[in-house]
Design an enzyme around this catalytic site. Sequence first.
Site, PDB file in Angstrom:
ATOM      1  N   HIS A 114       0.864  -1.183   0.000  1.00 16.96           N
ATOM      2  CA  HIS A 114       0.000   0.000   0.000  1.00 16.96           C
ATOM      3  C   HIS A 114       0.906   1.241   0.000  1.00 16.96           C
ATOM      4  O   HIS A 114       2.011   1.184   0.547  1.00 16.96           O
ATOM      5  CB  HIS A 114      -0.840  -0.052   1.280  1.00 16.96           C
ATOM      6  CG  HIS A 114      -1.906   0.986   1.398  1.00 16.96           C
ATOM      7  ND1 HIS A 114      -1.650   2.281   1.757  1.00 16.96           N
ATOM      8  CD2 HIS A 114      -3.244   0.916   1.212  1.00 16.96           C
ATOM      9  CE1 HIS A 114      -2.784   2.961   1.803  1.00 16.96           C
ATOM     10  NE2 HIS A 114      -3.772   2.160   1.473  1.00 16.96           N
ATOM     11  N   ASP A 195       3.157  -4.300   8.227  1.00 17.76           N
ATOM     12  CA  ASP A 195       1.914  -3.557   8.049  1.00 17.76           C
ATOM     13  C   ASP A 195       0.777  -4.560   8.195  1.00 17.76           C
ATOM     14  O   ASP A 195       0.506  -5.346   7.293  1.00 17.76           O
ATOM     15  CB  ASP A 195       1.929  -2.915   6.649  1.00 17.76           C
ATOM     16  CG  ASP A 195       0.591  -2.298   6.284  1.00 17.76           C
ATOM     17  OD1 ASP A 195      -0.343  -2.359   7.104  1.00 17.76           O
ATOM     18  OD2 ASP A 195       0.486  -1.763   5.165  1.00 17.76           O
ATOM     19  N   GLN A 198      -4.416  -5.141   7.123  1.00 19.88           N
ATOM     20  CA  GLN A 198      -5.431  -6.030   6.556  1.00 19.88           C
ATOM     21  C   GLN A 198      -5.444  -7.415   7.198  1.00 19.88           C
ATOM     22  O   GLN A 198      -6.215  -8.271   6.768  1.00 19.88           O
ATOM     23  CB  GLN A 198      -5.230  -6.184   5.035  1.00 19.88           C
ATOM     24  CG  GLN A 198      -5.461  -4.936   4.231  1.00 19.88           C
ATOM     25  CD  GLN A 198      -6.918  -4.492   4.192  1.00 19.88           C
ATOM     26  OE1 GLN A 198      -7.827  -5.221   4.579  1.00 19.88           O
ATOM     27  NE2 GLN A 198      -7.144  -3.278   3.725  1.00 19.88           N
ATOM     28  N   LYS A 221     -10.554  -0.476  10.430  1.00 16.98           N
ATOM     29  CA  LYS A 221     -10.728  -1.687   9.613  1.00 16.98           C
ATOM     30  C   LYS A 221     -11.100  -2.877  10.486  1.00 16.98           C
ATOM     31  O   LYS A 221     -11.234  -3.991  10.008  1.00 16.98           O
ATOM     32  CB  LYS A 221      -9.437  -2.001   8.848  1.00 16.98           C
ATOM     33  CG  LYS A 221      -9.086  -0.966   7.780  1.00 16.98           C
ATOM     34  CD  LYS A 221      -7.888  -1.408   6.986  1.00 16.98           C
ATOM     35  CE  LYS A 221      -7.222  -0.298   6.216  1.00 16.98           C
ATOM     36  NZ  LYS A 221      -7.991   0.249   5.114  1.00 16.98           N
ATOM     37  N   CYS A 367      -4.656   2.489  -3.662  1.00 16.19           N
ATOM     38  CA  CYS A 367      -3.385   2.997  -3.116  1.00 16.19           C
ATOM     39  C   CYS A 367      -2.253   2.004  -3.381  1.00 16.19           C
ATOM     40  O   CYS A 367      -1.340   1.852  -2.554  1.00 16.19           O
ATOM     41  CB  CYS A 367      -3.480   3.292  -1.615  1.00 16.19           C
ATOM     42  SG  CYS A 367      -4.661   4.559  -1.226  1.00 16.19           S
TER      43      CYS A 367
HETATM   44  C1  LIG Z   1      -2.388  -2.910   3.618  1.00 16.24           C
HETATM   45  C2  LIG Z   1      -2.721  -1.512   4.054  1.00 16.24           C
HETATM   46  N1  LIG Z   1      -1.771  -0.790   4.648  1.00 16.24           N
HETATM   47  C3  LIG Z   1      -2.006   0.458   5.072  1.00 16.24           C
HETATM   48  C4  LIG Z   1      -3.231   1.035   4.899  1.00 16.24           C
HETATM   49  C5  LIG Z   1      -3.439   2.433   5.375  1.00 16.24           C
HETATM   50  O1  LIG Z   1      -4.433   2.457   6.353  1.00 16.24           O
HETATM   51  P1  LIG Z   1      -4.922   3.858   6.906  1.00 16.24           P
HETATM   52  O2  LIG Z   1      -5.486   4.600   5.734  1.00 16.24           O
HETATM   53  O3  LIG Z   1      -5.952   3.519   7.924  1.00 16.24           O
HETATM   54  O4  LIG Z   1      -3.743   4.536   7.467  1.00 16.24           O
HETATM   55  C6  LIG Z   1      -4.247   0.322   4.279  1.00 16.24           C
HETATM   56  C7  LIG Z   1      -5.562   0.952   4.020  1.00 16.24           C
HETATM   57  O5  LIG Z   1      -6.308   0.543   3.189  1.00 16.24           O
HETATM   58  C8  LIG Z   1      -3.988  -0.985   3.846  1.00 16.24           C
HETATM   59  O6  LIG Z   1      -4.924  -1.720   3.253  1.00 16.24           O
END
Ligand SMILES: Cc1ncc(COP(=O)(O)O)c(C=O)c1O
Length: 410
Positions: A114, A195, A198, A221, A367
């Site tokens: 992401h 990270d 998900q 999430k 993203c």
């Molecule tokens: C794999 C992953 N990392 C990071 C993020 C970023 O999350 P946030 O927008 O809540 O900071 C997301 C959001 O969709 C994501 O799916």
Amino acid sequence: MTYLDSAASSLVPRSVIEAVNEYYEKSGVNIHRGVYKASAWATDIYEATRKEVSDFIDAKNCDIIYTRNATEGLNLVAASLSQVDKELSDFNGYSAWKTGFQSGDVILISESEHHANIVPWMMLQRKFNLEIFYIPVLDNGVLDFQSFLHLKSVLRNKTVKIVSLAHVSNVTGVYHDLSVYEAYAREKGAIFVVDAAQSVCHERISQTGLNADFLVFSAHKMLGPSGIGILCGKKELLTVLPPYQTGGDMIEVVAKDRLTFQTSPQRFEAGTPHIAGVFGLSEAVKILQNFEQSDMEKNEEELTLLLLERLSREKGIKIQGPVYEDVRDKKIKKAGLVSFTLNGVHPHDVGTIFDSKDVAIRVGHHCCQILMKVFQVPATCRASLYMYNDENDIENFFKALHEVKSVFGL
Ligand SMILES: Cc1ncc(COP(=O)(O)O)c(C=O)c1O
């Protein structure tokens, strides 16, 4: 509405909304500073939630830092590490950190990250003239191990400072087997970042099992409110890392000729935090903890298989990531989200027609522009599932899909 966009944000249970309200109704005042009961009560819950979160993700020897979201967690790590000028190498084997960033140092991520796990590193790349290497992704969304072996030899004589990877991809839903990359980070004396945005919502993850030096996720999430997230970091690192933002609450002494900081986690939480968000997060964690994990996984797995199987019978559909057989035969572990394209129709048109049928899916690059390039698509459609979805939702998904096909004469 048929809600199939939980990978963006899950729906929020009433009890989470009530927990947020409870803070405002019973207290609503600032934490830490107040000597009166309303402040002490809110402070106690704010602080106790750290332990709940820590237990929830099986964290050991870590601090739980409140952030706005996963993105801020990663930015915090990047910004703080960018200020390291003294040696971190006395901390059990972070041998790559004999100095702060030097020109030519390497950050290793993957093509399926992401933007939250790419852009903060790119900013460091610009500032310090670093190199970013990307572990390639196969068509089925799995990280390409053979290419990684090749990368390892390319990087043999380089200083790899950071290995930062998503546990689960938000486009393919693939669970990445991180153990091999964690081992590589150790071999190189690098810092290993996970990270978990998900994965934390779908299964009980273990910071200890992953051996993540830093692990980030967002409450929105996983049934919680927006604007609150977690950075879990090993104490040995947080103890020595410089602050991220500065100001109130994170200091110990401020005098004209002296400035000292609080210890972690307060050192990393400048200013008044999202107190109500922490109340909501605490309730979300309780719900997930009380939920029978196997029930949740079974429901998601069955619905994902149903969705993939029915999609495999539709003409013109291409799945980005594991296909039905990969998941059915348990060749690839996948969370409940499916990305697809429909031949000849732009994903935005698909999404708009789905919306006209009150079915919410996500369309776009998610993203993940680098991954879109790898898959050679400008965008995809993504349907994502959570504990509250059922077969009826899948039925509505296909009604909407057939409407798209009929509008476009397919
Ligand atoms: C794999 C992953 N990392 C990071 C993020 C970023 O999350 P946030 O927008 O809540 O900071 C997301 C959001 O969709 C994501 O799916």
